[in-house]
Design an enzyme around this catalytic site. Structure first.
Site, PDB file in Angstrom:
ATOM      1  N   GLU A   1      -2.867  16.343  40.044  1.00  0.00           N
ATOM      2  CA  GLU A   1      -3.881  17.368  40.268  1.00  0.00           C
ATOM      3  C   GLU A   1      -3.290  18.751  40.489  1.00  0.00           C
ATOM      4  O   GLU A   1      -3.922  19.755  40.168  1.00  0.00           O
ATOM      5  CB  GLU A   1      -4.751  16.990  41.474  1.00  0.00           C
ATOM      6  CG  GLU A   1      -5.642  15.791  41.217  1.00  0.00           C
ATOM      7  CD  GLU A   1      -6.566  15.484  42.373  1.00  0.00           C
ATOM      8  OE1 GLU A   1      -7.748  15.214  42.123  1.00  0.00           O
ATOM      9  OE2 GLU A   1      -6.107  15.494  43.531  1.00  0.00           O
TER      10      GLU A   1
ATOM     11  N   GLU B   1       0.826  -1.212   0.000  1.00  0.00           N
ATOM     12  CA  GLU B   1       0.000   0.000   0.000  1.00  0.00           C
ATOM     13  C   GLU B   1       0.862   1.264   0.000  1.00  0.00           C
ATOM     14  O   GLU B   1       0.925   1.992  -0.990  1.00  0.00           O
ATOM     15  CB  GLU B   1      -0.936  -0.006   1.220  1.00  0.00           C
ATOM     16  CG  GLU B   1      -2.052  -1.019   1.108  1.00  0.00           C
ATOM     17  CD  GLU B   1      -3.024  -0.921   2.262  1.00  0.00           C
ATOM     18  OE1 GLU B   1      -4.214  -0.693   2.001  1.00  0.00           O
ATOM     19  OE2 GLU B   1      -2.595  -1.079   3.413  1.00  0.00           O
TER      20      GLU B   1
END
Length: 506
Positions: free
Chosen positions: A313, A70
């Site tokens: 956090e 491809e």
């Protein structure tokens, strides 16, 4: 009557060198056979095929041939070198060779009857002989078979390819497309029956999150691990599979105690935590989880232990500012080589990527303590299953390193309740510390209890604690409050406490 042979011939396996794959393949893929790699778009088929050759050259000095149907060799070379493999150099050294069977731009479609597979196989054999290759990858079969409108013809051509690979005595990887993540194995419905081995790559979208997995569907004549295993793609490493089945409960246990960094908490835990234990600190937002992890890190660093903090956090600046506010100098500890802080938002990568990166950092820094603040933040970027596998994999790895680990988890409500994180980790942790808000006469106070400590006696009281500029201070137990752990604190009069206490006396 003839006696059956007591020993069946063993099928030799070839190590792929792909991280984690050889474990789930019980040693590698069967040697000198064809293996079909099937998957939807974006499932990493081409990367697997290329990495099979790259690892063979890099780790085992086994040359390879890449047949492309491809993309052009230029495009594949560019894409693969972006991961970190120097294909150009290997080509110059005669270790890697391309066989270009990709269509020319603007060329007419090939009529099935005119496609000369024999000529292609001759080119492949010539390339194999030229570099003395033992590995070959063909990407992708669908580009050839799209020219055929008869499945029986496709099956015959597949047999022809597989037979040619065996005659060349090479171990071959053949990639093929599939339409759906679950269902038919390959596009034409015959590929899996011709290949000796079949491996499925998936890139499933679940709960708006992508998750790559690999499954060995069949190995003809030999064994392999069953089920799906998560994997990710890391720069300079390629595909890395995370097999939970590789974990073993063989880590040693130590009776040595280490300090939590909070003297009264050490007393509540019978003299501190065990050196190689996993601790879970659970509580609502603002109850002091980050402070506990900060003091845990500081308590180790001041004793010359190397400490590692993962924060998901708060930023680095926030963490260092908070530590300074509690009288701890993170900057100096970092300069002394006793502290390493890694801050990232969970959304920057998938959980598999986070897990592999964290493992690499732990192995590189070689800490005595690891703190993660917080695990709950990582729930946002994964499915329930993916998060469970992440927690189990990380916990097992830290235990295997025989170091102390502290995880924080946020409860969904201010006054308590269990979180998803707790449900997945509570049974595999050695100690659980609960932090709770306690409402008393219009005032919010904080309470702490050691819910669990494996292998040691511990304080059963729920103790009030305060936070000031020098950290956490644990005080006396709550005596006239019930329902704290359940998240429904109720004040009980002294007389009622005495009455209830009398019910349990002889």
């Amino acid at each position: 009557m003839m006696a059956a042979s007591s020993a069946l011939p063993l099928i030799e396996k070839l190590k792929t060198g792909i991280e984690g794959f050889d474990f789930i393949a019980n040693g590698g893929i069967p040697k000198d056979r064809t293996t079909l790699i099937t998957g939807t778009a974006g499932s990493a088929k081409t990367i697997f095929a290329a990495q099979f050759l790259a690892e063979g050259i890099h780790k085992y000095n086994e040359n390879g041939v890449f047949v492309t149907f491809e993309e052009s060799p230029h495009d594949i070379r560019q894409n693969i070198e972006a991961i970190g493999w120097d294909i150009t150099t290997w080509e110059k050294e005669g270790k890697w060779v391309f066989v270009d069977a990709s269509p020319e731009p603007g060329a007419d479609a090939i009529i099935a009857g005119n496609y000369d597979l024999g000529a292609l196989l001759a080119r492949i054999e010539s390339a194999v002989n030229r570099v003395q290759a033992t590995r070959i990858s063909m990407d992708s079969l669908g580009a050839i078979f799209s020219q055929f409108n008869d499945n029986s013809l496709i099956r015959n051509e597949l047999f022809r390819i597989a037979s040619a690979m065996k005659k060349m005595k090479v171990t071959a990887i053949l990639t093929a497309e599939r339409i759906h993540e679950y269902g038919e194995i390959a596009r034409y419905g015959v590929e899996e029956f011709v290949a000796d081995n079949v491996i499925i790559l998936r890139n499933v979208l679940e709960e708006e999150k992508r998750r790559r997995t690999i499954e060995i569907l069949k190995f003809r004549g030999t064994t392999h691990q069953k089920g799906e295993y998560p994997f990710t793609i890391i720069p300079n490493a390629g595909i890395m599979i995370v097999p939970l089945s590789a974990m073993e409960l063989k880590q040693r246990s130590s009776n040595m105690r280490i300090s939590s960094g909070i003297s009264e908490l050490d007393n509540m835990c019978g003299g501190g935590f065990f050196r190689d234990s996993i601790l879970l600190v659970s509580g609502a937002t603002g109850t002091g989880k980050t402070l506990v992890s900060t003091q845990f890190i500081h308590g180790g660093a001041i004793n010359k232990e190397r400490c590692l903090l993962f924060a998901f956090e708060e930023s680095r600046e926030q963490l260092f500012r908070n530590a300074t506010g509690w009288g701890m100098n993170y900057d100096q500890l970092e300069k002394d080589g006793l502290l390493k802080v890694v801050c990232e938002y969970p959304e920057t990568a998938g959980l598999e990527d986070h897990l592999i990166k964290m493992k690499m950092i732990i192995e590189d820094f070689n800490p005595n303590r690891v703190a993660i603040d917080s695990l709950s933040a990582l729930e946002r970027v994964s499915t329930m299953r993916g998060f469970r596998e992440f927690v189990i994999g990380l916990t097992a790895f830290i235990k295997h390193q025989e170091i102390a680990g502290l995880f924080t988890a946020t409860t969904p409500t201010l006054l308590g309740g269990s979180s998803v994180t707790e449900a997945h980790i509570s049974t595999i942790t050695d100690s659980i510390i609960l932090l709770r808000y306690v409402e008393m006469f219009g005032e919010m106070r904080r309470g702490l209890t050691v819910l669990k400590m494996r292998g040691s006696a511990h304080d059963k009281d729920i103790r009030e604690f305060t936070i000031d500029g020098s950290g956490m201070h644990i005080g006396k137990p709550f005596r006239n409050i019930t329902g704290i752990i359940a998240g429904n604190p109720i004040h009980v009069s002294a007389g009622e406490v005495e009455r209830l206490g009398g019910l349990f006396q002889d």
